[in-house]
Motif scaffolding. Structure first.
Motif, PDB file in Angstrom:
ATOM      1  N   SER A  59       0.818  -1.218   0.000  1.00 14.64           N
ATOM      2  CA  SER A  59       0.000   0.000   0.000  1.00 14.64           C
ATOM      3  C   SER A  59       0.848   1.263   0.000  1.00 14.64           C
ATOM      4  CB  SER A  59      -0.931   0.018   1.213  1.00 14.64           C
ATOM      5  OG  SER A  59      -1.831  -1.070   1.180  1.00 14.64           O
ATOM      6  N   ASN A  60       2.006   1.202   0.658  1.00 12.15           N
ATOM      7  CA  ASN A  60       2.868   2.375   0.775  1.00 12.15           C
ATOM      8  C   ASN A  60       3.694   2.645  -0.480  1.00 12.15           C
ATOM      9  OD1 ASN A  60       1.965   2.864   3.357  1.00 12.15           O
ATOM     10  ND2 ASN A  60       3.685   1.862   4.357  1.00 12.15           N
ATOM     11  N   GLU A  61       3.822   1.650  -1.342  1.00 14.21           N
ATOM     12  CA  GLU A  61       4.607   1.843  -2.555  1.00 14.21           C
ATOM     13  C   GLU A  61       3.726   2.390  -3.679  1.00 14.21           C
ATOM     14  OE1 GLU A  61       6.694  -1.685  -3.628  1.00 14.21           O
ATOM     15  OE2 GLU A  61       7.973  -1.634  -1.857  1.00 14.21           O
ATOM     16  N   SER A  62       4.250   3.357  -4.394  1.00 12.57           N
ATOM     17  CA  SER A  62       3.472   4.002  -5.458  1.00 12.57           C
ATOM     18  C   SER A  62       3.553   3.171  -6.734  1.00 12.57           C
ATOM     19  CB  SER A  62       4.002   5.418  -5.708  1.00 12.57           C
ATOM     20  OG  SER A  62       5.388   5.385  -5.991  1.00 12.57           O
ATOM     21  N   ILE A  63       2.928   1.985  -6.699  1.00 12.20           N
ATOM     22  CA  ILE A  63       2.969   1.082  -7.845  1.00 12.20           C
ATOM     23  C   ILE A  63       1.587   0.851  -8.437  1.00 12.20           C
ATOM     24  CG2 ILE A  63       5.094  -0.104  -7.200  1.00 12.20           C
ATOM     25  CD1 ILE A  63       3.463  -2.183  -5.761  1.00 12.20           C
ATOM     26  N   GLY A  64       0.588   1.589  -7.936  1.00 14.73           N
ATOM     27  CA  GLY A  64      -0.732   1.569  -8.559  1.00 14.73           C
ATOM     28  C   GLY A  64      -1.586   0.359  -8.260  1.00 14.73           C
ATOM     29  N   LEU A  65      -1.385  -0.300  -7.099  1.00 13.89           N
ATOM     30  CA  LEU A  65      -2.218  -1.434  -6.728  1.00 13.89           C
ATOM     31  C   LEU A  65      -3.312  -1.001  -5.757  1.00 13.89           C
ATOM     32  CD1 LEU A  65       0.441  -4.242  -6.085  1.00 13.89           C
ATOM     33  CD2 LEU A  65      -0.819  -3.761  -8.195  1.00 13.89           C
ATOM     34  N   GLU A  66      -4.405  -1.738  -5.779  1.00 14.34           N
ATOM     35  CA  GLU A  66      -5.434  -1.537  -4.772  1.00 14.34           C
ATOM     36  C   GLU A  66      -4.919  -2.059  -3.434  1.00 14.34           C
ATOM     37  OE1 GLU A  66      -8.439  -0.142  -5.001  1.00 14.34           O
ATOM     38  OE2 GLU A  66      -8.208   0.347  -7.132  1.00 14.34           O
ATOM     39  N   THR A  67      -5.468  -1.542  -2.326  1.00 12.21           N
ATOM     40  CA  THR A  67      -5.070  -2.032  -1.008  1.00 12.21           C
ATOM     41  C   THR A  67      -5.406  -3.517  -0.894  1.00 12.21           C
ATOM     42  OG1 THR A  67      -5.458   0.121  -0.001  1.00 12.21           O
ATOM     43  CG2 THR A  67      -5.375  -1.769   1.475  1.00 12.21           C
ATOM     44  N   ALA A  68      -4.409  -4.317  -0.535  1.00 11.93           N
ATOM     45  CA  ALA A  68      -4.576  -5.770  -0.502  1.00 11.93           C
ATOM     46  C   ALA A  68      -5.691  -6.180   0.458  1.00 11.93           C
ATOM     47  CB  ALA A  68      -3.266  -6.432  -0.095  1.00 11.93           C
ATOM     48  N   GLN A  69      -6.483  -7.160   0.048  1.00  7.10           N
ATOM     49  CA  GLN A  69      -7.501  -7.722   0.919  1.00  7.10           C
ATOM     50  C   GLN A  69      -6.920  -8.895   1.698  1.00  7.10           C
ATOM     51  OE1 GLN A  69     -11.342  -8.662  -0.693  1.00  7.10           O
ATOM     52  NE2 GLN A  69     -11.375  -6.873  -2.056  1.00  7.10           N
ATOM     53  N   LEU A  70      -7.175  -8.923   2.994  1.00  9.30           N
ATOM     54  CA  LEU A  70      -6.726 -10.018   3.846  1.00  9.30           C
ATOM     55  C   LEU A  70      -7.770 -11.127   3.853  1.00  9.30           C
ATOM     56  CD1 LEU A  70      -5.312  -7.946   6.844  1.00  9.30           C
ATOM     57  CD2 LEU A  70      -4.028  -9.019   5.002  1.00  9.30           C
ATOM     58  N   VAL A  71      -7.316 -12.363   3.632  1.00  5.66           N
ATOM     59  CA  VAL A  71      -8.211 -13.523   3.610  1.00  5.66           C
ATOM     60  C   VAL A  71      -7.763 -14.485   4.703  1.00  5.66           C
ATOM     61  CG1 VAL A  71      -9.202 -15.362   2.193  1.00  5.66           C
ATOM     62  CG2 VAL A  71      -8.445 -13.217   1.113  1.00  5.66           C
ATOM     63  N   PRO A  72      -8.323 -14.369   5.905  1.00  8.05           N
ATOM     64  CA  PRO A  72      -7.862 -15.201   7.029  1.00  8.05           C
ATOM     65  C   PRO A  72      -8.412 -16.618   6.977  1.00  8.05           C
ATOM     66  CG  PRO A  72      -9.624 -13.745   7.743  1.00  8.05           C
ATOM     67  CD  PRO A  72      -9.344 -13.391   6.315  1.00  8.05           C
ATOM     68  N   LEU A  73      -7.554 -17.575   7.312  1.00  5.35           N
ATOM     69  CA  LEU A  73      -7.976 -18.965   7.466  1.00  5.35           C
ATOM     70  C   LEU A  73      -8.011 -19.361   8.938  1.00  5.35           C
ATOM     71  CD1 LEU A  73      -5.872 -20.653   4.627  1.00  5.35           C
ATOM     72  CD2 LEU A  73      -8.258 -19.909   4.517  1.00  5.35           C
ATOM     73  N   ASN A  74      -7.492 -18.471   9.782  1.00  6.72           N
ATOM     74  CA  ASN A  74      -7.414 -18.729  11.223  1.00  6.72           C
ATOM     75  C   ASN A  74      -6.659 -20.032  11.489  1.00  6.72           C
ATOM     76  OD1 ASN A  74      -8.897 -16.335  11.818  1.00  6.72           O
ATOM     77  ND2 ASN A  74     -10.760 -17.406  11.193  1.00  6.72           N
TER      78      ASN A  74
END
Length: 344
Positions: A59-74
């Motif tokens: 998110s902090n890098e200016s590379i044009g990606l959407e904020t990553a979604q976290l997919v927890p498996l617990n």
């Protein structure tokens, strides 16, 4: 393999299985996502921290990606039902764009059941990939033919050394040194140590002349360096020095009008950018105490950098480690693809 050939396998939505080492996931996200793409970080209870770090870094890098979604498996990193269900829920929300799965990280069960969840004949453009650490390749899997291996070359992705520490959650104490200090003096000292008599002469001067003036003594042993004020006032005899070292002191204008080594003159040493070579006089003292060898190595590394794909190198990477007071220090670090090798 150039960038345009890699572009054929980029996707808009990339599922990444997060293991304890987040570096492969970072590489995959940087190289396999289209601009504006969405990373999905699939993680277990044990890899929550690496997943969150990777989310922040991307998110902090200016590379044009959407904020990553976290997919927890617990606690279900080995449970087929929960793995497939967690991924399918995200797949159902994707209405536009092609999909990819990179299964380099995570558990074996995560890789198998994530593949089962993502694979669909209704999505023939889905890209399955993994990173081969032995060949340094991104491998694009195909159902009916051998995989396609794409070399991860430095020109495709440059990862700074500082980024390696960030990815692994290691906090650097201070800024690493990336400029060589007094390279000619360091080279002269290496020549001195190639000769036993000259090496003895150096140690005699350093221990019995220099340290006697510049260091405090505690219980019969050398302790900390004297204060800045006391060091700045010192003019130290160079009579017992090997001539090669004395010549370098003169070349750096460190010899005063009386023919002695002036520690006050150390403060006048400047880099090409007109910045101080040493922040404090005691840093020069530490240099003579042995740090000169690290700078000699760094100079040698820089001399072969272009031929050996070395993009980043430096000294004194200090990190804090839980349960320790001093932490750990990497004296010299080099970031290279390893495609060519040459002796230092």
């Amino acid at each position: 393999m150039n960038t345009s050939e890699l572009d054929k396998y980029k996707v808009d939505h990339l599922f990444l299985l997060i293991g304890e080492n987040p570096l492969p996931n970072y590489v995959a996200a940087r190289l396999l996502l289209n601009k504006g793409g969405m990373p999905y970080l699939v993680y277990s209870k044990g890899t929550k921290d690496p997943a969150e770090r990777l989310q922040t870094i991307l998110s902090n890098e200016s590379i044009g990606l959407e904020t990553a979604q976290l997919v927890p498996l617990n606690d279900y990193e080995s449970d087929a039902y929960h793995i497939k269900n967690a991924i399918r829920l995200r797949l159902e929300s994707i209405k536009v764009g092609n999909i990819g799965l990179n299964y380099t990280g995570g558990t074996k069960a995560m890789a198998v059941h994530a593949y089962r969840a993502v694979f669909s004949k209704e999505r023939p453009d889905t890209v399955f990939s993994y990173l081969d650490p032995r060949k340094l390749e991104i491998c694009i899997d195909r159902e009916d033919s051998p995989c396609i291996g794409i070399k991860v070359k430095p020109e495709l992705l440059e990862v700074k050394l500082v980024e390696f520490f960030n990815l692994h959650g290691l906090k650097l104490n201070g800024k690493p040194t990336q400029e060589v200090q007094l390279p000619e003096l360091a080279a002269a000292l290496t020549q001195v140590f190639n000769n036993e008599d000259k090496a003895k002469r150096w140690f005699d001067w350093y221990c019995n002349v220099f340290c006697k003036e510049a260091r405090k003594k505690k219980n019969g042993n050398w302790g900390d360096w004297n204060s800045k004020t006391k060091l700045a006032a010192l003019s130290i005899s160079v009579e017992k020095l090997p001539p090669e070292v004395e010549a370098e002191f003169k070349g750096e204008n460190l010899i005063d009008s009386t023919g002695k080594l002036s520690l006050q003159a150390v403060q006048q040493l400047k880099t090409i950018k007109q910045e101080p070579v040493f922040k404090e006089i005691k840093d020069f003292c530490k240099y003579l105490d042995g740090l000169w060898l690290e700078h000699y190595v760094l100079k040698k590394v820089k001399n072969i950098a272009d031929k050996n794909y070395i993009k980043d190198c430096g000294l004194n990477f200090k990190v804090s480690l839980p349960g320790t007071q001093q932490g750990f220090e990497f004296d010299v670090l080099v970031n290279t693809s390893g495609q060519r090798k040459e002796g230092l």
